[in-house]
Motif scaffolding. Sequence first.
Motif, PDB file in Angstrom:
ATOM      1  N   GLU A 126       0.810  -1.137  -0.116  1.00 43.94           N
ATOM      2  CA  GLU A 126       0.005  -0.108  -0.156  1.00 43.94           C
ATOM      3  C   GLU A 126       0.831   1.256   0.033  1.00 43.94           C
ATOM      4  O   GLU A 126       0.466   2.269  -0.643  1.00 43.94           O
ATOM      5  CB  GLU A 126      -0.929   0.038   1.262  1.00 43.94           C
ATOM      6  N   ASN A 127       1.951   1.231   0.686  1.00 44.53           N
ATOM      7  CA  ASN A 127       2.798   2.636   0.887  1.00 44.53           C
ATOM      8  C   ASN A 127       3.671   2.728  -0.446  1.00 44.53           C
ATOM      9  O   ASN A 127       4.209   3.774  -0.595  1.00 44.53           O
ATOM     10  CB  ASN A 127       3.738   2.424   1.903  1.00 44.53           C
ATOM     11  N   TYR A 128       3.367   1.622  -1.345  1.00 43.15           N
ATOM     12  CA  TYR A 128       4.352   2.226  -2.655  1.00 43.15           C
ATOM     13  C   TYR A 128       3.706   2.122  -3.675  1.00 43.15           C
ATOM     14  O   TYR A 128       4.189   2.290  -4.984  1.00 43.15           O
ATOM     15  CB  TYR A 128       5.250   0.825  -2.644  1.00 43.15           C
ATOM     16  N   LEU A 129       2.526   2.246  -3.652  1.00 44.33           N
ATOM     17  CA  LEU A 129       1.385   2.384  -4.858  1.00 44.33           C
ATOM     18  C   LEU A 129       1.965   3.510  -5.768  1.00 44.33           C
ATOM     19  O   LEU A 129       1.819   3.516  -6.996  1.00 44.33           O
ATOM     20  CB  LEU A 129       0.013   2.512  -4.574  1.00 44.33           C
ATOM     21  N   GLU A 130       2.167   4.682  -5.259  1.00 46.77           N
ATOM     22  CA  GLU A 130       2.709   5.868  -5.794  1.00 46.77           C
ATOM     23  C   GLU A 130       3.887   5.726  -6.794  1.00 46.77           C
ATOM     24  O   GLU A 130       3.978   6.502  -7.623  1.00 46.77           O
ATOM     25  CB  GLU A 130       2.904   7.130  -5.036  1.00 46.77           C
ATOM     26  N   LYS A 131       4.697   4.656  -6.403  1.00 43.78           N
ATOM     27  CA  LYS A 131       5.784   4.700  -6.977  1.00 43.78           C
ATOM     28  C   LYS A 131       5.892   3.672  -8.014  1.00 43.78           C
ATOM     29  O   LYS A 131       6.872   3.204  -8.765  1.00 43.78           O
ATOM     30  CB  LYS A 131       6.853   4.316  -5.861  1.00 43.78           C
ATOM     31  N   ILE A 132       4.905   2.876  -8.223  1.00 43.35           N
ATOM     32  CA  ILE A 132       4.979   1.600  -9.127  1.00 43.35           C
ATOM     33  C   ILE A 132       4.072   1.837 -10.405  1.00 43.35           C
ATOM     34  O   ILE A 132       3.108   2.790 -10.278  1.00 43.35           O
ATOM     35  CB  ILE A 132       4.841   0.271  -8.180  1.00 43.35           C
ATOM     36  N   ASP A 133       4.221   0.693 -11.430  1.00 40.65           N
ATOM     37  CA  ASP A 133       3.394   0.858 -12.379  1.00 40.65           C
ATOM     38  C   ASP A 133       2.496  -0.265 -12.630  1.00 40.65           C
ATOM     39  O   ASP A 133       1.473  -0.205 -13.221  1.00 40.65           O
ATOM     40  CB  ASP A 133       4.484   0.902 -13.619  1.00 40.65           C
ATOM     41  N   LEU A 134       2.704  -1.181 -11.709  1.00 34.63           N
ATOM     42  CA  LEU A 134       1.929  -2.490 -11.827  1.00 34.63           C
ATOM     43  C   LEU A 134       1.870  -3.283 -10.819  1.00 34.63           C
ATOM     44  O   LEU A 134       2.521  -3.361  -9.771  1.00 34.63           O
ATOM     45  CB  LEU A 134       2.668  -3.416 -12.913  1.00 34.63           C
ATOM     46  N   ILE A 135       0.487  -3.801 -10.233  1.00 37.44           N
ATOM     47  CA  ILE A 135       0.278  -5.046  -9.366  1.00 37.44           C
ATOM     48  C   ILE A 135       0.086  -6.192  -9.889  1.00 37.44           C
ATOM     49  O   ILE A 135      -0.825  -6.107 -10.696  1.00 37.44           O
ATOM     50  CB  ILE A 135      -0.630  -4.726  -8.248  1.00 37.44           C
ATOM     51  N   LEU A 136       0.827  -7.314  -9.569  1.00 31.04           N
ATOM     52  CA  LEU A 136       0.496  -8.556 -10.027  1.00 31.04           C
ATOM     53  C   LEU A 136      -0.226  -9.408  -8.896  1.00 31.04           C
ATOM     54  O   LEU A 136       0.527  -9.521  -7.972  1.00 31.04           O
ATOM     55  CB  LEU A 136       1.803  -9.220 -10.516  1.00 31.04           C
ATOM     56  N   ILE A 137      -1.424  -9.696  -9.045  1.00 29.55           N
ATOM     57  CA  ILE A 137      -2.069 -10.496  -8.101  1.00 29.55           C
ATOM     58  C   ILE A 137      -2.167 -11.812  -8.521  1.00 29.55           C
ATOM     59  O   ILE A 137      -2.614 -12.327  -9.543  1.00 29.55           O
ATOM     60  CB  ILE A 137      -3.532  -9.937  -8.030  1.00 29.55           C
ATOM     61  N   MET A 138      -1.508 -12.664  -7.767  1.00 30.22           N
ATOM     62  CA  MET A 138      -1.276 -14.219  -7.996  1.00 30.22           C
ATOM     63  C   MET A 138      -2.684 -14.829  -7.481  1.00 30.22           C
ATOM     64  O   MET A 138      -2.939 -14.627  -6.398  1.00 30.22           O
ATOM     65  CB  MET A 138      -0.150 -14.834  -7.028  1.00 30.22           C
ATOM     66  N   SER A 139      -3.166 -15.470  -8.568  1.00 25.04           N
ATOM     67  CA  SER A 139      -4.529 -16.101  -8.348  1.00 25.04           C
ATOM     68  C   SER A 139      -4.183 -17.679  -8.137  1.00 25.04           C
ATOM     69  O   SER A 139      -5.281 -18.298  -8.091  1.00 25.04           O
ATOM     70  CB  SER A 139      -5.628 -15.948  -9.425  1.00 25.04           C
ATOM     71  N   VAL A 140      -3.024 -18.053  -8.085  1.00 28.45           N
ATOM     72  CA  VAL A 140      -2.650 -19.444  -7.549  1.00 28.45           C
ATOM     73  C   VAL A 140      -1.106 -19.398  -6.642  1.00 28.45           C
ATOM     74  O   VAL A 140      -0.604 -18.087  -6.755  1.00 28.45           O
ATOM     75  CB  VAL A 140      -2.248 -20.404  -8.796  1.00 28.45           C
ATOM     76  N   GLU A 141      -1.140 -20.342  -6.009  1.00 27.68           N
ATOM     77  CA  GLU A 141       0.449 -20.189  -5.441  1.00 27.68           C
ATOM     78  C   GLU A 141       1.513 -20.444  -6.316  1.00 27.68           C
ATOM     79  O   GLU A 141       1.638 -21.173  -7.234  1.00 27.68           O
ATOM     80  CB  GLU A 141       0.688 -21.593  -4.076  1.00 27.68           C
ATOM     81  N   PRO A 142       2.361 -19.237  -6.397  1.00 26.95           N
ATOM     82  CA  PRO A 142       3.283 -19.191  -7.498  1.00 26.95           C
ATOM     83  C   PRO A 142       4.249 -20.349  -7.633  1.00 26.95           C
ATOM     84  O   PRO A 142       4.656 -20.962  -6.521  1.00 26.95           O
ATOM     85  CB  PRO A 142       4.168 -17.959  -6.952  1.00 26.95           C
ATOM     86  N   GLY A 143       4.602 -20.903  -8.596  1.00 23.76           N
ATOM     87  CA  GLY A 143       5.627 -21.971  -8.755  1.00 23.76           C
ATOM     88  C   GLY A 143       5.418 -22.980 -10.003  1.00 23.76           C
ATOM     89  O   GLY A 143       6.199 -23.514 -10.865  1.00 23.76           O
ATOM     90  N   PHE A 144       3.762 -23.079 -10.225  1.00 20.96           N
ATOM     91  CA  PHE A 144       3.534 -23.961 -11.215  1.00 20.96           C
ATOM     92  C   PHE A 144       2.530 -23.408 -12.342  1.00 20.96           C
ATOM     93  O   PHE A 144       1.649 -22.978 -11.871  1.00 20.96           O
ATOM     94  CB  PHE A 144       3.405 -25.540 -10.839  1.00 20.96           C
ATOM     95  N   GLY A 145       2.555 -23.778 -13.601  1.00 22.80           N
ATOM     96  CA  GLY A 145       1.423 -23.452 -14.360  1.00 22.80           C
ATOM     97  C   GLY A 145       0.154 -24.602 -14.332  1.00 22.80           C
ATOM     98  O   GLY A 145       0.477 -25.625 -13.629  1.00 22.80           O
TER      99      GLY A 145
END
Length: 219
Positions: A126-145
């Motif tokens: 939340e504190n970094y939203l002003e500084k970034i271009d993109l938020i990537l929301i993971m809708s699975v646990e990262p690691g595998f397709g």
Amino acid sequence: MDKIKISPSILSANFSKLGDEVLSLEKAGADYIHIDVMDGHFVPNITIGPEVIKKIRPLTKKIFDVHLMISPVDKYIKDFAKAGADIITFHPEATKDVNNTINLIKNENKKIGISLKPKSKIDLIENYLEKIDLILIMSVEPGFGGQKFMPEVLDKVKKLKKIITEKKLNVDIEIDGGINFDNSKTVKEAGVNILVSGSTIFKENNGDLKKNIELLRTN
Ligand code: DX5
Ligand code: ZN
């Protein structure tokens, strides 16, 4: 609604002909090329590094949307920037100092993304939203397709969309994991404007990339 972009994940591509696969995605109308980098430490799988990205970089002008699932991340930012990444996305848990990682990416003149795993809370970014271009929301646990979409992350998308709109920020919301023709509409309605997809794009309709990209975009 914002223009919807599709970012196919090459994790589901045939790595023995990766260059051809990237060219096929470009021809099929992909907006970005999503490149999943895994280290067997931050996530339980290992994929590719900067050398491979460097080799496919001359083939296309498409935006390389590089998703770093590596820890610690800072010492590799420069390598990925030099290899040809356009967007560099990292996980807040993979760095001791989020501001520092943001600055490292900024110094390379690349777009800055931060990713939240399914259980990671909004306060982490939340504190970094002003500084970034993109938020990537993971809708699975990262690691595998090929994993199943977790609908509980949609709440986070809605909350972030609200904050971004209220603050009038120019931040994309991208979603990654288990995206298919049944949930693409729902994620867009929640506020997502970039959809990552591996399995659906490479495997549905006998691997008709163009059809699958178009269906995810318009569904
Ligand atoms: C998972 C990766 C995803 C994955 C998406 O850790 O970040 O990009 O490849 O693949 P599908 O669309 O098959 O869930
Ligand atoms: Zn990814």
